[in-house]
Design an enzyme around this catalytic site. Sequence first.
Site, PDB file in Angstrom:
ATOM      1  N   THR A 156      26.470 -47.011 -32.298  1.00 36.95           N
ATOM      2  CA  THR A 156      25.068 -47.035 -31.894  1.00 36.95           C
ATOM      3  C   THR A 156      24.853 -48.444 -31.368  1.00 36.95           C
ATOM      4  OG1 THR A 156      24.315 -47.731 -34.080  1.00 36.95           O
ATOM      5  CG2 THR A 156      24.316 -45.370 -33.657  1.00 36.95           C
ATOM      6  N   HIS A 157      24.015 -48.568 -30.382  1.00 38.53           N
ATOM      7  CA  HIS A 157      23.786 -49.870 -29.729  1.00 38.53           C
ATOM      8  C   HIS A 157      25.090 -50.441 -29.171  1.00 38.53           C
ATOM      9  CE1 HIS A 157      19.965 -49.828 -32.043  1.00 38.53           C
ATOM     10  NE2 HIS A 157      20.734 -49.395 -33.029  1.00 38.53           N
ATOM     11  N   SER A 278      42.255 -51.470  -5.075  1.00 38.47           N
ATOM     12  CA  SER A 278      41.453 -52.501  -4.414  1.00 38.47           C
ATOM     13  C   SER A 278      42.150 -52.928  -3.134  1.00 38.47           C
ATOM     14  CB  SER A 278      41.313 -53.702  -5.353  1.00 38.47           C
ATOM     15  OG  SER A 278      41.024 -54.873  -4.620  1.00 38.47           O
ATOM     16  N   LYS A 284      44.641 -53.664  -9.279  1.00 39.72           N
ATOM     17  CA  LYS A 284      43.476 -52.905  -9.690  1.00 39.72           C
ATOM     18  C   LYS A 284      43.669 -51.389  -9.667  1.00 39.72           C
ATOM     19  CE  LYS A 284      39.426 -54.527  -9.604  1.00 39.72           C
ATOM     20  NZ  LYS A 284      38.452 -54.559 -10.692  1.00 39.72           N
ATOM     21  N   GLU A 291      32.373 -43.673 -11.458  1.00 36.38           N
ATOM     22  CA  GLU A 291      31.239 -44.489 -11.003  1.00 36.38           C
ATOM     23  C   GLU A 291      30.359 -43.706 -10.037  1.00 36.38           C
ATOM     24  OE1 GLU A 291      32.809 -49.036 -11.049  1.00 36.38           O
ATOM     25  OE2 GLU A 291      33.878 -47.667  -9.758  1.00 36.38           O
ATOM     26  N   GLN A 323       8.304 -26.788   3.636  1.00 31.02           N
ATOM     27  CA  GLN A 323       9.596 -26.717   4.311  1.00 31.02           C
ATOM     28  C   GLN A 323      10.561 -27.805   3.805  1.00 31.02           C
ATOM     29  OE1 GLN A 323       9.921 -25.609   8.521  1.00 31.02           O
ATOM     30  NE2 GLN A 323      10.526 -27.717   8.915  1.00 31.02           N
ATOM     31  N   LYS A 326      13.569 -27.612   0.648  1.00 31.63           N
ATOM     32  CA  LYS A 326      14.990 -27.255   0.703  1.00 31.63           C
ATOM     33  C   LYS A 326      15.898 -28.478   0.751  1.00 31.63           C
ATOM     34  CE  LYS A 326      13.391 -24.492   3.825  1.00 31.63           C
ATOM     35  NZ  LYS A 326      12.129 -24.142   3.149  1.00 31.63           N
TER      36      LYS A 326
END
Length: 459
Positions: A156-157, A278, A284, A291, A323, A326
């Site tokens: 939690t937190h 990357s 990377k 994301e 209209q 949509k």
Amino acid sequence: MAKKAWGGRFKGQTDPRVETFTESISFDARLAEVDIRGSKAHSSMLAKIGLLTKEERDQIHSTLDEIKSQIDAGKFEHVTSLEDIHMHIETALVEKLGDVGRKLHTARSRNDQVSTDLRLYVRDAIKEIDALLIDVQKAFVTRCEIDKETVLPAYTHLQRAQPVMAAHYWLAYCEKYQRDRERLADCYKRVDVSPLGCAALAGTSLPIDRDFSAKLLGFGGVASNSLDVSSDRDYLLEFCFSLSLISAHLSTWAEEWIIWFTTEFGFLKLPEAYTTGSSIMPQKRNPDVLELIRGKTARVMTSVTQLQILIKSLPMAYNRDLQEDKIAMFDAFDTVRACLELVPDMVVGAELRTENINARLEEGFLDATALMEYLIKQGVPMRTAHHTVGQMVAECEDRGCRLADLSLEDFQKACDKIDEKVFDVLGVQNAVAALQSYGSGGRERVAEQVAVWQERLGL
Ligand code: ARG
């Protein structure tokens, strides 16, 4: 320039810029299939009450099928001056059938037509999203078997709280998606009502049989107020809201896994196919898919706001503002569908890095609450037990050790009700084993829930 179906009372031409400004064919062409389905049901109804002959009905049906094949083959031209998909299809029908085609729109307006189309479309969309949610749930339940023995810290937190079985995490997501499925099923009930025959806003003097067309389209009921139908887009809002909660659930999951995938956490290995590199840093491997699932939530959630603002001050009944409905709905639907399609393989293909998880599992006093509950069982009032364990944690922090490293003497100095059995509740494995309330993250309770989910999903 194509002749306008509503052109009778006009002497001049529409400004071409107005045609471009008011068109919706660029985004409502995807309603073609449901529009044709609706027109077939409508013409069958007209034949039943004698406003079309059976031959005329059959001609209309086979010509609509022809138009459908043309559309499917990519051979159906869009013309801006024909505004929308409804006028395109009707114009094509009239071109092929002449006066018989001119009868199709009897006792119908584009206002009930567009709502019928949208409801048919959303009904199918709900079924599609529901099936994708089932796939996601199945993936999480499959993970429960893979990670059967793994214990995870729960937070939690974003601070370590108590340990739970890894499967408890996976089933937590199943629960969220189950509520999403229930919300969609509930929304479906209100989508599943036929507007057809409400015409523009007041109904018609013609002897139509609305139950008949509704039944042909598989609607569960018929709307009772034509003014309401002409103006109502509640069902789109509800659908988009359901989608936005799905995207919220996807986004929190993505966020959690992005954190787990960091070097700092090191809890998770993502399948290569769902990560990217990357352009400058050779080492990377970035969780771009997660994301973007998190990022795309923005447009899904915005659809609800768009629709709310769209409808909020519209006087009854239909207004052309509608209209725009949509654009918001299609985008939310497409986005959630695209996300959901990627999730199951990512969920099943990922790996928990148990060596890293286990190496740090005894950090963060995940067993402190178990120790407090042991004291409660020894007859210590809860608040006193809480305080006592808090002091022991502070002591451990000073010494740089874990609760399990304290001696019986240390424990008894803190509280004389503690005996040697205290060591049976200390440590993460003991703490997780001790959890036993219904719905808890303890080993046995989680195993029971896994069985429930396996049964529910037919696994
Ligand atoms: N393209 C329009 C829409 O999507 C169809 C309804 C037009 N109705 C009207 N009364 N102009 O809302």
